[in-house]
Write an enzyme that holds these catalytic residues in place. Structure first.
Site, PDB file in Angstrom:
ATOM      1  N   TYR A   1       0.822  -1.222   0.000  1.00  0.00           N
ATOM      2  CA  TYR A   1       0.000   0.000   0.000  1.00  0.00           C
ATOM      3  C   TYR A   1       0.849   1.262   0.000  1.00  0.00           C
ATOM      4  CZ  TYR A   1      -3.872  -3.022   1.356  1.00  0.00           C
ATOM      5  OH  TYR A   1      -4.827  -3.997   1.397  1.00  0.00           O
TER       6      TYR A   1
ATOM      7  N   TYR B   1     -14.493  -4.142   2.580  1.00  0.00           N
ATOM      8  CA  TYR B   1     -13.129  -4.610   2.328  1.00  0.00           C
ATOM      9  C   TYR B   1     -12.986  -5.985   2.965  1.00  0.00           C
ATOM     10  CZ  TYR B   1      -8.122  -5.190   2.245  1.00  0.00           C
ATOM     11  OH  TYR B   1      -6.866  -5.695   2.017  1.00  0.00           O
TER      12      TYR B   1
HETATM   13  C1  LIG Z   1     -12.538  -7.003   7.401  1.00  0.00           C
HETATM   14  C2  LIG Z   1     -11.272  -7.512   6.791  1.00  0.00           C
HETATM   15  N1  LIG Z   1     -11.285  -8.684   6.131  1.00  0.00           N
HETATM   16  C3  LIG Z   1     -10.177  -9.196   5.596  1.00  0.00           C
HETATM   17  C4  LIG Z   1      -8.977  -8.526   5.684  1.00  0.00           C
HETATM   18  C5  LIG Z   1      -7.755  -9.104   5.044  1.00  0.00           C
HETATM   19  O1  LIG Z   1      -6.882  -9.578   6.015  1.00  0.00           O
HETATM   20  P1  LIG Z   1      -5.338  -9.874   5.650  1.00  0.00           P
HETATM   21  O2  LIG Z   1      -4.703  -8.535   5.445  1.00  0.00           O
HETATM   22  O3  LIG Z   1      -4.823 -10.599   6.846  1.00  0.00           O
HETATM   23  O4  LIG Z   1      -5.339 -10.699   4.420  1.00  0.00           O
HETATM   24  C6  LIG Z   1      -8.914  -7.311   6.368  1.00  0.00           C
HETATM   25  C7  LIG Z   1      -7.645  -6.579   6.478  1.00  0.00           C
HETATM   26  O5  LIG Z   1      -7.571  -5.460   6.922  1.00  0.00           O
HETATM   27  C8  LIG Z   1     -10.098  -6.779   6.926  1.00  0.00           C
HETATM   28  O6  LIG Z   1     -10.114  -5.606   7.557  1.00  0.00           O
END
Ligand SMILES: Cc1ncc(COP(=O)(O)O)c(C=O)c1O
Length: 462
Positions: free
Chosen positions: A21, A151
């Protein structure tokens, strides 16, 4: 203390490392902070500066850095078993994670599938939901419903059910088609007045009408809906009422759609309850857990589901109902050991109760610090999470021009003031660990206020 060569680290970093990012050109004339140690709420740089980890190292750290019980669990595990494949084998550390989690999750969620991170937990959930209907012979149920501003991770399946265009738009041709319903974005709702605060209000839930319409018209082809309960995180810390989730559960039952809660960010106490969905008193069909599962130490995830879903896969091998999914480091014993220690702390030390006062104080001083600022359009909070949304004009809710890059400037300045204010669009947020004290909160918010006011002033905005 180990001796590090700062210039060598920065040289190697600049030449060879591509950070997540990050527009690497932003670092052409500035160095990233080199973090060499951490303790409690603070990170320490190679130069000896201390920074409040006010975003819990990307929403993972739960009990503070280098907690003695978590450190001990990892060291102890290292004398027993480092890793073994999890297909055809099991180990006591994985079963202990499950036994401990069962103390916190509803008993209906009875089957646990391990993976590595939040995105994989979501991929597993999507494939599981899809295959559930296929295995039952309901072949037309293949589509997912997701929300705007959602997200769920960066792998292609997770991006497909995402609703943040910044992360989605470019990759759209690679993704599968979904139905995208409106977001429960209280601050931008016509019905809503004033600050969102904890969004624990009763309202007509107009924001769910779009989703209901999609269900009404398309339920025969919809296998599941996925949402982040109580708060859409990366979409801008959009906190919404628990009643939304109650209604969503009813609609899923009515239209025979599986309900997936992505608790990757909200799980493990962050919203003031162990899991955010508890605040709505409903149970999903599938839940995704990661981040705080290991207390923020190591990558591990779980996708947990019901007996009914599990049974749809349970058959003679030749029936072709096996769930073909797995990752090399599935249920790594060291990750499991630290997850057990994390859950033991929840069970024995009750951090949510212990820091209730500090949490409420956090909400109070967020309001005190920012409610008079004309460029703070919204203030919202739930549990250990708080956010403000910056606007050019509070009355019209018009955002600042993107070209100003105000949030990025606030972030850079916050590092100079000894804290981390990584923005999400126009939203500046705090994602605090569960070990906060009133003193920490006071210091973090007063430093934040100083930084934000300074940057706004420099841009003639205050
Ligand atoms: C709600 C949600 N789901 C999934 C993810 C993805 O997680 P990771 O970064 O461990 O793949 C995030 C990451 O911030 C998230 O906030």
């Amino acid at each position: 203390m180990k001796k590090w060569d700062k210039s060598k680290i920065l040289e190697l970093d600049r030449r060879h490392i591509w950070h997540p990012y990050t527009q690497m050109k932003d670092y052409e004339n500035r160095d990233p902070k080199v973090i060499v140690s951490a303790q409690g709420l603070k990170l320490k740089t190679i130069d000896g500066e201390e920074l409040y980890d006010s975003i819990s190292s990307w929403w993972t750290n739960v009990h503070g850095h280098l907690h003695p019980a978590l450190n001990h669990a990892i060291c102890e595990q290292l004398s027993l078993l480092d890793h073994v494949n999890f297909s055809g084998f099991t180990h006591p550390y994985a079963t202990e994670v499950v036994a401990r989690l069962r103390e916190f999750l509803p008993q209906e969620l009875s089957h646990y599938f391990f993976s590595d991170n939040g995105s994989t937990a979501v991929e597993v959930a999507l494939k599981m939901a899809f295959q559930f209907w296929q295995n039952k012979g309901v072949k037309e149920k293949t589509r997912f419903v997701c929300l705007e501003n959602a997200y769920h991770g960066d792998t292609i399946g997770a991006v497909s059910v995402g609703g943040c265009d910044l992360f989605f738009e470019l990759y759209k041709p690679l993704t599968f088609k979904t139905y995208r319903a409106p977001s429960p974005y209280c601050y931008r709702c016509e019905e809503h007045q004033g600050f969102t605060l904890s969004a624990n209000h009763d309202c007509s839930l107009r924001c769910i009408d779009g989703l209901e319409k999609i269900f009404e018209e398309k339920h025969k082809e919809i296998c599941a809906v996925i949402v982040e309960p109580r708060m859409q995180g990366a979409g801008g810390i959009l906190i919404y009422p628990p009643s939304y989730l109650k209604k969503l559960r009813r609609l899923c039952d009515q239209y025979e759609v599986l309900l997936i809660f992505d608790e990757v960010a909200t799980g493990f106490g962050r919203t003031g309850t162990m899991f955010a969905f508890e605040q709505a008193g409903v149970v999903p069909d599938i839940i995704c857990l990661a981040k705080g599962l290991t207390g923020g130490y190591l990558p591990m995830a779980l996708t947990v589901t019901t007996e009914e879903i599990y049974q749809a896969f349970y058959a003679d091998y030749l029936e072709g109902k096996t769930f073909f999914h797995g990752h090399t480091y599935t249920a790594n014993p060291i990750c499991c050991a630290v997850a057990c220690a994390n859950l033991k702390l929840f069970a024995e030390e009750d951090p949510l109760n212990k820091t209730k006062e500090a949490r409420e104080y956090f909400h109070k001083i967020l309001l005190e610090a920012f409610s008079e600022n004309p460029h703070v359009g919204d203030i919202r909070y739930v549990g250990y999470i708080g956010a403000i949304e910056l606007v050019k004009d509070r009355k019209t809710r018009e955002p600042f021009p993107q070209a100003l890059r105000l949030p990025f400037k606030i972030y850079m300045r916050s590092l100079e003031e000894g804290l981390v204010l990584r923005p999400l669009g126009d939203v500046i947020y705090w994602f605090l660990p569960l070990c906060i004290t009133k003193e920490d909160v006071s210091e973090i918010i007063s430093r934040s206020q100083k930084v934000i006011e300074k940057v706004l002033k420099e841009h003639g905005a205050s």
